[in-house]
Design a protein around this motif. Structure first.
Motif, mmCIF file in Angstrom:
data_model
loop_
_atom_site.group_PDB
_atom_site.id
_atom_site.type_symbol
_atom_site.label_atom_id
_atom_site.label_comp_id
_atom_site.label_asym_id
_atom_site.label_seq_id
_atom_site.Cartn_x
_atom_site.Cartn_y
_atom_site.Cartn_z
ATOM 1 N N TYR A 146 -46.690 -53.413 26.939
ATOM 2 C CA TYR A 146 -45.914 -52.562 26.026
ATOM 3 C C TYR A 146 -44.462 -52.204 26.623
ATOM 4 O O TYR A 146 -43.985 -51.290 26.518
ATOM 5 C CB TYR A 146 -46.573 -51.250 25.698
ATOM 6 C CG TYR A 146 -47.309 -51.438 24.569
ATOM 7 C CD1 TYR A 146 -47.213 -50.414 23.223
ATOM 8 C CD2 TYR A 146 -48.405 -52.461 24.005
ATOM 9 C CE1 TYR A 146 -47.904 -50.540 22.094
ATOM 10 C CE2 TYR A 146 -49.009 -52.392 22.831
ATOM 11 C CZ TYR A 146 -48.641 -51.285 22.007
ATOM 12 O OH TYR A 146 -49.489 -51.817 20.728
ATOM 13 N N GLY A 147 -44.100 -53.072 27.479
ATOM 14 C CA GLY A 147 -42.879 -53.142 28.398
ATOM 15 C C GLY A 147 -43.055 -51.899 29.575
ATOM 16 O O GLY A 147 -41.961 -51.865 30.449
ATOM 17 N N SER A 158 -46.587 -46.494 19.293
ATOM 18 C CA SER A 158 -45.086 -46.830 19.278
ATOM 19 C C SER A 158 -44.052 -45.983 18.718
ATOM 20 O O SER A 158 -43.005 -46.250 18.954
ATOM 21 C CB SER A 158 -45.250 -48.271 18.879
ATOM 22 O OG SER A 158 -45.599 -48.471 17.399
ATOM 23 N N CYS A 174 -41.321 -47.551 24.100
ATOM 24 C CA CYS A 174 -42.062 -48.843 24.405
ATOM 25 C C CYS A 174 -41.739 -49.957 23.859
ATOM 26 O O CYS A 174 -40.699 -49.702 22.608
ATOM 27 C CB CYS A 174 -43.677 -48.409 24.237
ATOM 28 S SG CYS A 174 -43.953 -48.193 22.530
ATOM 29 N N ASP A 175 -42.313 -50.831 23.945
ATOM 30 C CA ASP A 175 -41.932 -52.362 23.228
ATOM 31 C C ASP A 175 -43.387 -52.986 23.167
ATOM 32 O O ASP A 175 -44.023 -53.756 23.974
ATOM 33 C CB ASP A 175 -40.924 -53.192 24.422
ATOM 34 C CG ASP A 175 -40.718 -54.473 23.562
ATOM 35 O OD1 ASP A 175 -41.238 -54.651 22.215
ATOM 36 O OD2 ASP A 175 -39.804 -55.172 24.098
#
Length: 449
Positions: free
Chosen positions: A203-204, A191, A196-197
């Motif tokens: 993670y998006g 990350s 990414c999230d």
């Protein structure tokens, strides 16, 4: 060859398990799942259009039909080739092969703790036939490769769809964001390394492809010597494979050692003559690497060429050996699908150079994102590989005094070098000091300090 002798096979880029028993285990699971579906469909599951077309191609072309029969008969009848770990026969004919292909078309590559990544599922299915005499002929056939492109394009569309994101979960053993996968060296600190999230679903990432072509966070890979045009940076996150000087216009690229053959690499492009007698640097990408390409120099895009080619051809000199794809890294630069990006470097001591992206196995797209006439900065994006294994070359003309400074000798076991790392230097006339005196050792250029 004993079972023990083939138990572990070094695999360039870790696209397939090094323990061949694990790959056979993966394949047997696939075959078992296909068998389970037979009762549901009261026979074979219907083929998707591109697989049905493949079947028709094999059965209506007598030469191809012969080759796809013979390639399976030419596999040695030994337990390590015939059977899975439980003793059951695996893929032994083209119908079984196509059934396996068909099953893959709606699957995304999953991470498995026990097998790692089977990133080349089609390659795994035809691993043994690729090494046979008939397989060598079949996988060079233009009609066969045209159909493979259709198959891979079809699969690629699935991998770009939201349905492919299901493997991007946090299951400890099978998820790409689970403990097992995230413990891989190239996945650690994910990350903080990639955009990414972690709080969002998947993670998006909206598809497997979006995950595969993920981008770095700002500052994750600083550009070395950004303002010094004498330095050439690494164009891909990749491991050094080969460095050859004084390359010939035409050479026997299929023999042991696989010398580069410039005319074939560049598909007889009018610019090819300028690279005869020059230098070629080749490096391979790992399955877990960043898969975009960046410009190694400041300059201007002169020309872009897309070259159709093979997907599963491997050098015959490697013999019937699981390690043959490894031993074919040089060979595929002449025959595989590839993209050429010619760059006129701002540094006149470098002048015209070429970045060559080479797709192999499950690569169906070498996407170039620049166009002719564009100005590119060192570290600026040139394009990307969509899902699949890949390698790339940097090519320099005769007379360019390019001095490579690599962390280790190139080869199959080389470690990954970060993108944007300065890997070569072209001195200006009169340069002295650190780069004024160099020594050549073991065929590679290293600084003597």
């Amino acid at each position: 060859m004993s079972t023990d002798a083939i138990k572990r096979v070094p695999r360039v880029g870790q696209w397939l398990p090094e323990d061949h028993t694990l790959m056979r285990l993966w394949l047997q699971r696939l075959l078992d799942q296909i068998e389970e579906k037979r009762s549901y469909y009261n026979g074979t599951e219907p083929f998707v259009k591109v697989i049905q077309e493949f079947k028709e191609l094999i059965e209506t072309d007598p030469a191809i039909y012969m080759l796809f029969h013979q390639m399976f008969h030419q596999i040695p009848h030994k337990p390590e080739y015939d059977n899975d770990p439980t003793g059951k026969p695996q893929v032994r004919n083209y119908i079984s092969m196509l059934e396996c292909f068909n099953e893959i078309m709606t699957r995304a590559p999953a991470y498995q703790k026990d097998t790692g990544l089977v990133g080349f599922p089609l390659n795994a299915i035809i691993d043994w036939p690729m090494g046979t005499t008939s397989g060598f002929a079949a996988f060079l056939n233009e009609k066969v490769n045209a159909q493979f492109k259709k198959v891979l394009d079809y699969w690629g569309e699935f991998l770009k769809s939201p349905d492919s994101a299901y493997v991007l979960n946090d299951d400890p053993e099978t998820g790409w964001f689970g403990e097992a996968a995230m413990s891989e060296e190239l996945m650690q600190n994910f990350s903080s390394t990639y955009i990414c999230d972690p709080g969002a679903q998947y993670y998006g990432f909206t598809s497997w492809d979006k995950f595969f072509i993920r981008e770095f966070q700002d500052g994750a890979r600083p550009i070395e010597q950004q303002d010094d045009d004498r330095f050439i940076i690494n164009a891909c996150e990749s491991g050094p494979y080969s460095l050859q000087h004084n390359v010939k216009a035409m050479d026997r690229f299929w023999i042991k050692g696989q010398p580069y053959s410039v005319s074939h690499m560049l598909a007889q492009d009018p610019l090819a003559d300028q690279f005869v007698g020059g230098t070629v640097y080749q490096a391979f990408l790992s399955a877990l690497c960043y898969h975009r390409w960046h410009s190694p120099v400041n300059g201007t895009i002169v020309k872009i060429v897309q070259i159709p080619g093979t997907y599963y051809s491997e050098a015959r000199i490697a013999g019937f050996d699981e390690a043959a794809p490894n031993e074919s890294q040089g060979y595929i630069t002449e025959v595989a699908t590839r993209a050429l990006v010619f760059i006129q470097a701002d540094n006149k001591q470098i002048g015209l150079m070429c970045f060559m992206a080479v797709g192999m196995a499950e690569v169906s797209t070498c996407e170039v994102t620049v166009k002719e006439g564009d100005t590119v900065k060192k570290g600026g994006q040139l394009g990307m590989f969509h899902f699949g294994g890949s390698t790339h070359c940097l090519m320099f003309r005769k007379g360019v005094n390019v001095i490579f400074e690599l962390p280790e000798k190139p080869g199959l076991n080389a470690n990954i070098v970060h993108i944007h790392k300065a890997i070569a230097f072209v001195p200006n006339p009169g340069d002295a000091g650190r780069y004024g005196a160099m020594s050549r050792k073991e065929g590679l250029w290293y600084s003597d300090v």
